[in-house]
Design a protein around this motif. Structure first.
Motif, PDB file in Angstrom:
ATOM      1  N   CYS A  26       0.842  -1.210   0.000  1.00 62.03           N
ATOM      2  CA  CYS A  26       0.000   0.000   0.000  1.00 62.03           C
ATOM      3  C   CYS A  26       0.874   1.255   0.000  1.00 62.03           C
ATOM      4  CB  CYS A  26      -0.911   0.015   1.218  1.00 62.03           C
ATOM      5  SG  CYS A  26      -2.200  -1.233   1.203  1.00 62.03           S
ATOM      6  N   ARG A  27       1.871   1.283   0.871  1.00 66.42           N
ATOM      7  CA  ARG A  27       2.747   2.452   0.941  1.00 66.42           C
ATOM      8  C   ARG A  27       3.537   2.642  -0.346  1.00 66.42           C
ATOM      9  NH1 ARG A  27       4.814   0.190   5.461  1.00 66.42           N
ATOM     10  NH2 ARG A  27       3.311   0.297   7.133  1.00 66.42           N
ATOM     11  N   GLY A  29       2.456   2.132  -3.311  1.00 64.37           N
ATOM     12  CA  GLY A  29       1.582   2.506  -4.422  1.00 64.37           C
ATOM     13  C   GLY A  29       1.144   1.330  -5.272  1.00 64.37           C
ATOM     14  N   HIS A  30       1.231   0.110  -4.738  1.00 58.35           N
ATOM     15  CA  HIS A  30       0.869  -1.080  -5.506  1.00 58.35           C
ATOM     16  C   HIS A  30      -0.546  -1.568  -5.236  1.00 58.35           C
ATOM     17  CE1 HIS A  30       5.024  -1.388  -6.763  1.00 58.35           C
ATOM     18  NE2 HIS A  30       5.402  -1.317  -5.508  1.00 58.35           N
ATOM     19  N   ARG A  32      -4.693  -0.370  -5.165  1.00 57.55           N
ATOM     20  CA  ARG A  32      -5.702   0.634  -5.491  1.00 57.55           C
ATOM     21  C   ARG A  32      -7.066   0.077  -5.116  1.00 57.55           C
ATOM     22  NH1 ARG A  32      -3.299   4.419  -8.817  1.00 57.55           N
ATOM     23  NH2 ARG A  32      -5.196   5.252  -9.723  1.00 57.55           N
ATOM     24  N   PRO A  37      -5.479   5.282  -5.334  1.00 53.95           N
ATOM     25  CA  PRO A  37      -4.357   4.749  -4.551  1.00 53.95           C
ATOM     26  C   PRO A  37      -4.753   4.590  -3.081  1.00 53.95           C
ATOM     27  CG  PRO A  37      -3.613   6.513  -5.980  1.00 53.95           C
ATOM     28  CD  PRO A  37      -5.116   6.487  -6.079  1.00 53.95           C
ATOM     29  N   LYS A  39      -3.932   3.754   1.008  1.00 51.98           N
ATOM     30  CA  LYS A  39      -3.014   3.670   2.143  1.00 51.98           C
ATOM     31  C   LYS A  39      -3.402   2.414   2.922  1.00 51.98           C
ATOM     32  CE  LYS A  39      -2.400   8.637   2.652  1.00 51.98           C
ATOM     33  NZ  LYS A  39      -2.546   9.777   3.552  1.00 51.98           N
TER      34      LYS A  39
END
Length: 125
Positions: A26-27, A29-30, A32, A37, A39
């Protein structure tokens, strides 16, 4: 419970091996959620679409059931619908690339023969 954190859900349905891996994805950017995007604390609820790229595998899943505790694999697959497209056939995949260590110098005669063999007969999956 109608929603939970996306990192906890990814771990609970066994899309990641650890919750830390899910949070790192998550951090990085993988992950969604509904094409936004995410967190690690982004909430997911039934009907949401989660796109993730973890362990070099891109997955697209739709949340059908929210769980927070890790469950067995047969139960985990009932919590989402997998919309991931199938991988391309082996003949359409790119050929493997030979990688050499930086500073290793020129290939030896043996290395050249191995590289030529790899180019002529790529490894089959």
């Amino acid at each position: 419970m109608d929603s939970t954190r996306v990192d906890r859900w990814l771990w609970a349905v066994r899309l990641t091996k650890t919750r830390a891996d899910a949070a790192d994805a998550c951090r990085g950017g993988h992950v969604r959620v509904n094409d936004t995007p995410a967190k690690p604390a982004t909430p997911v609820k039934p009907g949401d679409t989660v796109r993730t790229r973890v362990y070099e595998i891109a997955r697209t899943v739709e949340v059908t059931k929210v769980i927070e505790k890790r469950v067995g694999a047969p139960v985990a697959v009932t919590c989402y619908v997998d919309h991931t497209p199938p991988p391309p056939p082996p003949e359409e995949r790119p050929a493997p690339v030979a990688v050499r260590d930086r500073g290793a110098g020129r290939p030896t005669k043996r290395d050249r023969r191995m590289i030529d063999a790899l180019r002529e007969h790529p490894a089959e999956d």
